[in-house]
Scaffold this active site. Sequence first.
Site, short mmCIF file in Angstrom:
data_model
loop_
_atom_site.label_atom_id
_atom_site.label_comp_id
_atom_site.label_asym_id
_atom_site.label_seq_id
_atom_site.Cartn_x
_atom_site.Cartn_y
_atom_site.Cartn_z
N LEU A 38 -12.59 -19.14 11.76
CA LEU A 38 -12.42 -17.69 11.91
C LEU A 38 -13.35 -16.91 10.99
CD1 LEU A 38 -10.33 -18.26 13.86
CD2 LEU A 38 -8.58 -17.58 12.22
N LYS A 84 -6.35 -23.20 0.74
CA LYS A 84 -5.03 -22.65 0.44
C LYS A 84 -4.09 -22.81 1.63
CE LYS A 84 -6.29 -19.36 -3.17
NZ LYS A 84 -7.68 -19.85 -3.37
N VAL A 88 5.29 3.56 -12.20
CA VAL A 88 5.40 4.91 -12.76
C VAL A 88 4.40 5.81 -12.03
CG1 VAL A 88 5.07 6.32 -14.82
CG2 VAL A 88 6.07 4.02 -15.02
N SER A 115 8.82 11.34 7.23
CA SER A 115 9.86 10.62 7.96
C SER A 115 11.06 11.51 8.24
CB SER A 115 10.28 9.38 7.18
OG SER A 115 10.68 9.74 5.88
N ARG A 169 10.64 12.91 11.50
CA ARG A 169 10.82 11.88 12.53
C ARG A 169 12.28 11.50 12.70
NH1 ARG A 169 6.74 9.19 9.76
NH2 ARG A 169 8.08 7.38 9.48
N GLY A 196 11.45 9.00 1.30
CA GLY A 196 11.02 8.71 -0.07
C GLY A 196 10.67 9.97 -0.85
N ASP A 247 6.08 17.71 -2.34
CA ASP A 247 4.70 18.13 -2.15
C ASP A 247 4.69 19.34 -1.24
OD1 ASP A 247 3.93 15.95 -3.61
OD2 ASP A 247 3.27 14.76 -1.89
#
Length: 330
Positions: free
Chosen positions: A64, A74, A105, A182, A185, A191, A251
């Site tokens: 790929l 891995k 923070v 959200s 929505r 958040g 905001d």
Amino acid sequence: MGKRKAPADEDTPNHDFCEFLLELAEYEKNVSRNIHKYNAYRKAASVLSALPTRITSGSQAKKLNGIGEKIAKKIDEFLATGKLQKLENIQNDSKNAAINLLTRVSGIGPAKAQSLVNEGITTLEQLDKHKDKLNHHQIIGLKYFDDFEKKIPRQEITEIETVIQKHLRQLDPDIQITICGSYRRGKDESGDIDALITHPSYLRKKNKNTLKNVVGALQKCGLITETLSLGDTKFMGACKLEEGSVTRRLDIRLTPYDQFFCAVLYFTGSDMFNKEMRAHALEAGFTLNEYSLRPVGSTGVPGEPVEIHSERDIFDFIGYPFKTPEERSR
DNA sequence: TTGTTGG
DNA sequence: CCCAACAAA
């Protein structure tokens, strides 16, 4: 929301590979500060996630684009042992843990976290004793570390919206406000709070202090309690409903009147929906962003913005079936 | 002016 | 992905 995360794919056949690759990517970005390895891991995860069939060996994966010797190995290790030693080491690494903590923070990113850890600061308690090393944003971020990680119930945002509406109305009845994200929505928790405002007289530039006036009014009434940053078009800060309430990230952005609906569409999301819709716009010969919808000619890059008077206009112009905000999740 | 951060 | 606001120095 609180802070950025990895895209985190759902149930594709190679989901587990993608997961550890993205974890490695985050580590390279935040701790090693190696943007190239970060990009390499992300590319690898991205090709794998697009694959319809399960990879069964490293050598198979190596074919790929974006997967070479290292990652192939891995994959073999993960296939054989079900884990990755390198990842185990990272997860047990205290420096990594400290950086991941500090980075939560608000205002502290990988660079600042790195320098703090190098100075021996690895916990929030230590950070609190060294506020002199922090700027204003970071001090507020620390002060409300817990609050800012708490989800905001829908009902609370509705109440905050009511307060904002009321005070903006008495400041200037022509100001329009829409809370996006959200919340718009229809989610029952969010958040943070992302408010868009506009005004019929705000076309293009000027309006040097509209946003400052708005923020001032909301401070005076006690809603806005902290300011992280405040410019001509964007406020970032915090608010709370009343004494004893949780402090919430808020905001507010001021957008020109003729760009309002493109902005509302954009900031309502979701990200996935925006991508889909933009792709569709391109098919239809338009370019769509948070500012405008413009036709794109055969030459490549023309475009006087189309006149938009509602969110629905945007859907109509590009022939995309209208979706209510509630239908735009994921 | 540039790097950092958040969105 | 691209941009606003900030801070460094």
